[in-house]
Design a protein around this motif. Structure first.
Motif, mmCIF file in Angstrom:
data_model
loop_
_atom_site.group_PDB
_atom_site.id
_atom_site.type_symbol
_atom_site.label_atom_id
_atom_site.label_comp_id
_atom_site.label_asym_id
_atom_site.label_seq_id
_atom_site.Cartn_x
_atom_site.Cartn_y
_atom_site.Cartn_z
ATOM 1 N N ALA A 52 0.855 -1.189 0.000
ATOM 2 C CA ALA A 52 0.000 0.000 0.000
ATOM 3 C C ALA A 52 0.885 1.231 0.000
ATOM 4 O O ALA A 52 1.992 1.212 0.509
ATOM 5 N N GLN A 53 0.392 2.293 -0.584
ATOM 6 C CA GLN A 53 1.150 3.542 -0.571
ATOM 7 C C GLN A 53 0.826 4.335 0.674
ATOM 8 O O GLN A 53 -0.291 4.277 1.180
ATOM 9 N N VAL A 54 1.778 5.109 1.126
ATOM 10 C CA VAL A 54 1.534 6.009 2.242
ATOM 11 C C VAL A 54 1.581 7.424 1.687
ATOM 12 O O VAL A 54 2.586 7.833 1.117
ATOM 13 N N ILE A 55 0.488 8.124 1.814
ATOM 14 C CA ILE A 55 0.471 9.508 1.357
ATOM 15 C C ILE A 55 0.045 10.383 2.523
ATOM 16 O O ILE A 55 -1.000 10.151 3.131
ATOM 17 N N GLU A 56 0.895 11.335 2.850
ATOM 18 C CA GLU A 56 0.689 12.176 4.039
ATOM 19 C C GLU A 56 0.292 13.586 3.632
ATOM 20 O O GLU A 56 0.804 14.100 2.631
ATOM 21 N N LEU A 101 6.923 -0.008 -4.445
ATOM 22 C CA LEU A 101 8.202 0.651 -4.118
ATOM 23 C C LEU A 101 8.205 1.110 -2.657
ATOM 24 O O LEU A 101 7.312 1.835 -2.225
ATOM 25 N N THR A 102 9.206 0.675 -1.909
ATOM 26 C CA THR A 102 9.346 1.098 -0.512
ATOM 27 C C THR A 102 10.008 2.473 -0.489
ATOM 28 O O THR A 102 11.140 2.625 -0.950
ATOM 29 N N GLY A 225 6.984 9.805 -8.373
ATOM 30 C CA GLY A 225 8.409 9.909 -8.045
ATOM 31 C C GLY A 225 8.741 9.988 -6.576
ATOM 32 O O GLY A 225 9.786 10.517 -6.206
ATOM 33 N N ALA A 226 7.854 9.452 -5.718
ATOM 34 C CA ALA A 226 8.105 9.472 -4.275
ATOM 35 C C ALA A 226 9.430 8.789 -3.975
ATOM 36 O O ALA A 226 9.828 7.879 -4.688
ATOM 37 N N PRO A 227 10.100 9.193 -2.894
ATOM 38 C CA PRO A 227 9.700 10.298 -2.034
ATOM 39 C C PRO A 227 10.317 11.636 -2.435
ATOM 40 O O PRO A 227 9.950 12.660 -1.893
ATOM 41 N N ILE A 228 11.243 11.612 -3.419
ATOM 42 C CA ILE A 228 11.887 12.875 -3.799
ATOM 43 C C ILE A 228 12.289 12.825 -5.261
ATOM 44 O O ILE A 228 12.862 11.832 -5.713
ATOM 45 N N ARG A 229 11.958 13.859 -5.994
ATOM 46 C CA ARG A 229 12.228 13.902 -7.432
ATOM 47 C C ARG A 229 12.644 15.309 -7.841
ATOM 48 O O ARG A 229 12.448 16.276 -7.104
#
Ligand code: MTE
Length: 321
Positions: A52-56, A101-102, A225-229
């Motif tokens: 699952a994705q984590v979106i904050e 993707l972790t 592009g999590a967590p940084i792009r």
């Protein structure tokens, strides 16, 4: 809000307070899971559908200097119509596949021609001055979007490592994890992985060049592009590498994955330019999504001439495409 846990039991649950600085952490975490994964019977799930994705929520001060006349593209569209070849080559594949993707924990190795090379944790990077900037974003396939990114200027990251006088270019490397990225498991690699891109140092240090950690008031979805792009709004979208794990300051101009794959199609500069066509896509006009028609004229440097034209004074932009 209900919390869904559909990741494998050995995958640790990360507390939101551990991955987001307090000042940007507004609400309880939300687990956003792909609808398909939630509705499927657990036993039938393919391994790739189990994460699952984590979106904050992510707060950042809007920088009003960047407010294009067009309204931001619908969030759903910007997060489901993507190019992220490590998860497949169709526009819908990244949103369907990228949950595997972790993205925590995460760190970026910053090295090369710098006085203080180091590996920097995402948490530290997220304490750099975050802003919300609404940028035009233009793909070489001649479609465009308007995206409210959240990020910090690349030059703030550079200041942490102090580039030496030898540094003239920067190379960005995306994550490449075969076990987590379906597109890396194809029999014939689509690109020379890991995905790399490069900028001239003065381009990277231009205040427009953003390291993005969020969009639409939240942390980045994996497919974006999590967590940084990287986000370089005056260049075609492929210059904006996703899920970055390494940044190198270099003396020599680096080659990118796309240039290696077709050097006559993807130049080092790749500035948005209506007068320089890509062999397969005319760049004279563009299709602002969701429009089906290329009804808009492309603007030189995607409309950011005032900020970046001086970087290229005296340069032949056709030769240096
Ligand atoms: N970065 C990686 N690692 N892999 C990719 O396939 N695609 C590029 C760029 N960055 C890509 C990438 C292309 S072609 C575009 S247009 C943009 O990401 C798309 O960004 P978006 O999906 O957030 O709109």
């Amino acid at each position: 809000m209900t919390q869904f846990r559909i990741a494998p039991p050995d995958m640790p649950l990360i507390r939101a307070s551990e991955i987001t600085p307090k000042e940007v952490f507004l609400n309880r975490r939300q687990w956003l899971a792909g609808a398909g994964a939630l509705t499927s019977a657990a036993g039938l799930l393919a391994p790739s559908a189990q994460a699952a994705q984590v979106i904050e929520p992510l707060a950042a001060k809007p920088n009003k200097a960047f407010a294009p006349s067009d309204a931001p593209t619908d969030k759903k569209l910007a997060t489901t119509y993507n190019n992220y070849y490590e998860f497949g080559t169709s526009k819908s594949a990244p949103a369907n596949e990228a949950a595997t993707l972790t993205v925590r924990p995460w760190s970026v190795e910053v090295t090369g021609e710098v006085a203080k090379p180091r590996r920097i944790d995402l948490e530290e990077l997220m304490r750099l001055p975050l802003e919300e900037r609404i940028y035009r974003f233009r793909c070489v396939e001649a479609w465009s979007m308007v995206v409210p990114w959240i990020g910090f200027e690349f030059r703030h990251l550079a200041a942490l490592v102090e580039p030496t006088s030898k540094a003239r270019f920067v190379r960005f490397t995306s994550v490449a994890r075969k076990e987590e990225m379906t597109g890396l498991r194809t029999a014939v690699p689509v690109l020379d992985w890991p995905y790399t891109e490069g900028l001239r140092l003065d381009e990277a240090m231009n205040p427009l060049t953003l390291m993005s950690v969020g969009m639409y008031g939240e942390t980045l979805p994996n497919q974006n592009g999590a967590p940084i792009r990287l986000v370089v709004p005056w260049k075609y979208g492929f210059k904006s590498a996703k899920s970055i794990v390494k940044i190198e300051f270099l003396e020599q101009q680096p080659t990118s994955s796309w240039t290696k794959s077709a050097m006559h199609e993807y130049g080092f500069y790749s500035n948005v330019n209506p007068n320089v066509d890509h062999p397969r896509w005319s760049q004279k006009r563009e299709r602002l999504l969701p429009s089906l028609f290329a009804s808009r004229e492309t603007e030189l440097f995607n409309g950011y001439t005032a900020q970046v034209a001086s970087l290229y004074s005296g340069m032949d932009l056709k030769a240096n495409f």
